[in-house]
Write an enzyme that holds these catalytic residues in place. Structure first.
Site, PDB file in Angstrom:
ATOM      1  N   LYS A 187       6.493  12.030  -2.248  1.00  0.00           N
ATOM      2  CA  LYS A 187       6.450  10.906  -1.350  1.00  0.00           C
ATOM      3  C   LYS A 187       7.949  10.837  -1.169  1.00  0.00           C
ATOM      4  CE  LYS A 187       5.160   5.937  -1.043  1.00  0.00           C
ATOM      5  NZ  LYS A 187       4.482   5.116  -1.981  1.00  0.00           N
ATOM      6  N   LYS A 202       8.094  -4.009  -7.634  1.00  0.00           N
ATOM      7  CA  LYS A 202       8.556  -3.626  -9.295  1.00  0.00           C
ATOM      8  C   LYS A 202       8.594  -5.094  -9.957  1.00  0.00           C
ATOM      9  CE  LYS A 202      12.081  -1.667  -8.609  1.00  0.00           C
ATOM     10  NZ  LYS A 202      12.347  -2.425  -7.628  1.00  0.00           N
ATOM     11  N   THR A 228       2.324   4.102  -4.595  1.00  0.00           N
ATOM     12  CA  THR A 228       3.122   3.975  -5.829  1.00  0.00           C
ATOM     13  C   THR A 228       4.222   3.573  -5.299  1.00  0.00           C
ATOM     14  OG1 THR A 228       4.164   6.350  -4.582  1.00  0.00           O
ATOM     15  CG2 THR A 228       2.512   6.649  -6.484  1.00  0.00           C
ATOM     16  N   ARG A 229       4.794   2.678  -6.146  1.00  0.00           N
ATOM     17  CA  ARG A 229       6.076   2.051  -6.384  1.00  0.00           C
ATOM     18  C   ARG A 229       7.046   2.288  -7.367  1.00  0.00           C
ATOM     19  NH1 ARG A 229       3.813   1.324  -2.266  1.00  0.00           N
ATOM     20  NH2 ARG A 229       4.122  -0.475  -0.736  1.00  0.00           N
ATOM     21  N   HIS A 288       0.979  -1.561  -0.151  1.00  0.00           N
ATOM     22  CA  HIS A 288       0.481   0.097   0.310  1.00  0.00           C
ATOM     23  C   HIS A 288       0.684   1.203  -0.110  1.00  0.00           C
ATOM     24  CE1 HIS A 288       1.265   0.270   4.052  1.00  0.00           C
ATOM     25  NE2 HIS A 288      -0.245   1.426   4.497  1.00  0.00           N
ATOM     26  N   CYS A 345       4.205   1.305   6.544  1.00  0.00           N
ATOM     27  CA  CYS A 345       4.158  -0.956   6.070  1.00  0.00           C
ATOM     28  C   CYS A 345       5.113  -1.927   6.198  1.00  0.00           C
ATOM     29  CB  CYS A 345       4.653  -0.673   4.038  1.00  0.00           C
ATOM     30  SG  CYS A 345       5.770  -0.019   3.686  1.00  0.00           S
ATOM     31  N   HIS A 395      15.289   3.890   2.664  1.00  0.00           N
ATOM     32  CA  HIS A 395      15.099   2.539   2.662  1.00  0.00           C
ATOM     33  C   HIS A 395      15.697   1.412   3.793  1.00  0.00           C
ATOM     34  CE1 HIS A 395      15.187  -1.468   0.623  1.00  0.00           C
ATOM     35  NE2 HIS A 395      16.706  -1.461   0.200  1.00  0.00           N
TER      36      HIS A 395
END
Length: 389
Positions: free
Chosen positions: A264, A347, A49-50, A46, A314, A268
């Site tokens: 956004k 992806k 976007t990725r 969720h 997430c 990482h």
């Protein structure tokens, strides 16, 4: 509902829903089970976007898989009639000597990908919203861009159902019994028999296997992303790319503003180790939820560090080497595991779904998946035999 299926898929997130679609499209009628109602906010898909990149800093062996995934996203976009991809380009920025950036350049060279290597001055001039120090390098990949992750899952869900996929939502799987000739999947309400099973339960995969006496090296991590008010003239998706920044021990990624949503950004690396059933999903409970990404924006995208518009939580599911697990159980070949996507898997989910379907219908995926083996050596510390398989 039937009690016996050729294939049951446990977990209908990114990989599981795609696998269900491809199996159904091939003429099979799989049962796909999820503890929630995807797309949902409890997994790793969720947040709208990725990024999809082709020149791959995590290793050039990923490139053919990424290119196949891009083809499949394009096919899904046409078949579904939904907008799934925006070709914003992706700018990979590295501090001086960044190994990640060097691998991006080498993978582009090896696979003849379109990649423009830029100095910090050239980047600052082209995108006034960026402020890079002297010596930084950027790699612009114009064919890449942004996937709308939740729309992708909605598309696979609807088309899969149209092809005959069975979907059982809001139904946690409690246990999987593995037999020599099949499996029994126990949910909170019923039990189902299957000739084969694909386990793609994200952060819950390790726990499911642990209940069968098998330990996998999977660590769920709580991660956050945040959207900030920005100068839309500088950061709108029509003029600004998606981006990744590799700053030695820090790694950030982000997206341009789509229709005024703001920039956004997420970090990482880092995060808190969690039990997915008890992870705190309230954004802002840790100072670093907003603090890390705001500090990054103030350094490198100063006109995007405005008011916090929203933040979301997430989960990542990490393997020790941060490469995926896509493989058959070494003792039960009809049990397939797809997990450990380590925060960079979405992806690939179109290509992973296709590969999982091929493993069921053809016995083997056409793409080489050996780097995702359960028993690989190297950073997995001699393979997974030590994890009681």
């Amino acid at each position: 509902m039937n009690r016996h299926y050729e294939t049951v898929i446990v977990g209908a997130g990114s990989m599981g829903m795609a696998a269900g679609y491809f199996l159904a499209k091939s003429g099979k009628k799989p049962l796909v089970i999820d503890a929630y109602d995807p797309p949902h906010r409890f997994g790793s898909h969720h947040g709208d976007t990725r990024i999809i990149r082709h020149a791959y800093g995590e290793g050039r062996k990923y490139v053919p898989f990424a290119l196949r995934a891009q083809e499949l996203w394009s096919e899904l976009e046409k078949e579904s009639g939904r907008k799934l991809f925006s070709q914003t380009g992706v700018l990979c920025v590295g501090a001086p000597g960044s190994p990640f950036t060097e691998e991006v350049i080498e993978s582009a060279r090896q696979f003849n990908l379109s990649l423009e290597v830029l100095t910090s001055d050239e980047i600052n001039e082209r995108w006034p919203g960026l402020k890079l120090p002297e010596g930084f390098v950027g790699c612009l990949e114009t064919d890449s861009g942004v996937l709308f992750s939740e729309e992708c899952i909605r598309s696979y869900r609807q088309l899969g159902l149209d092809y005959g996929m069975n979907l059982l939502t809001n139904t946690p799987v409690q246990k999987i019994d593995m037999h020599s000739d099949g499996v029994t999947i126990h949910t909170s309400n019923e039990s189902y028999q299957a000739d084969s099973v694909i386990v793609s339960a994200g952060a819950w995969t390790g726990d499911l296997f642990k209940r069968t006496g098998i330990e996998l090296p999977l660590q769920p991590i709580r991660k956050t992303v945040a959207w900030f008010e920005c100068d839309e003239k500088l950061y709108d998706f029509n003029c600004f790319p998606a981006f990744t920044f590799h700053l030695g021990n820090e790694h950030y990624y982000g997206f341009p503003s789509f229709n005024g949503c703001g920039v956004k950004v997420g970090r990482h690396d880092g995060g808190q180790k969690v039990d997915p059933d008890h992870a705190n999903r309230e954004f802002g409970i840790y100072p670093e939820d907003e603090g890390d990404v705001r500090s990054f924006l103030e350094r490198f995208l100063p006109n995007a560090s405005g008011r916090l518009k929203q933040g979301k939580v997430c989960l990542y599911t990490l393997t020790p080497d941060e490469h995926f697990i896509i493989d058959r159980h070494p003792q039960y070949s009809h049990v397939i595991v797809a997990s450990g996507f380590s925060g960079h898997g979405f992806k690939f989910s179109s290509a992973v779904g296709e590969a999982l379907s091929e493993m069921i219908t053809k016995g083997k995926a056409k793409h080489d998946l050996s780097m995702f083996s359960l028993t690989r050596s190297g950073h997995m510390q001699g393979g997974l035999s030590q994890y009681h398989l």
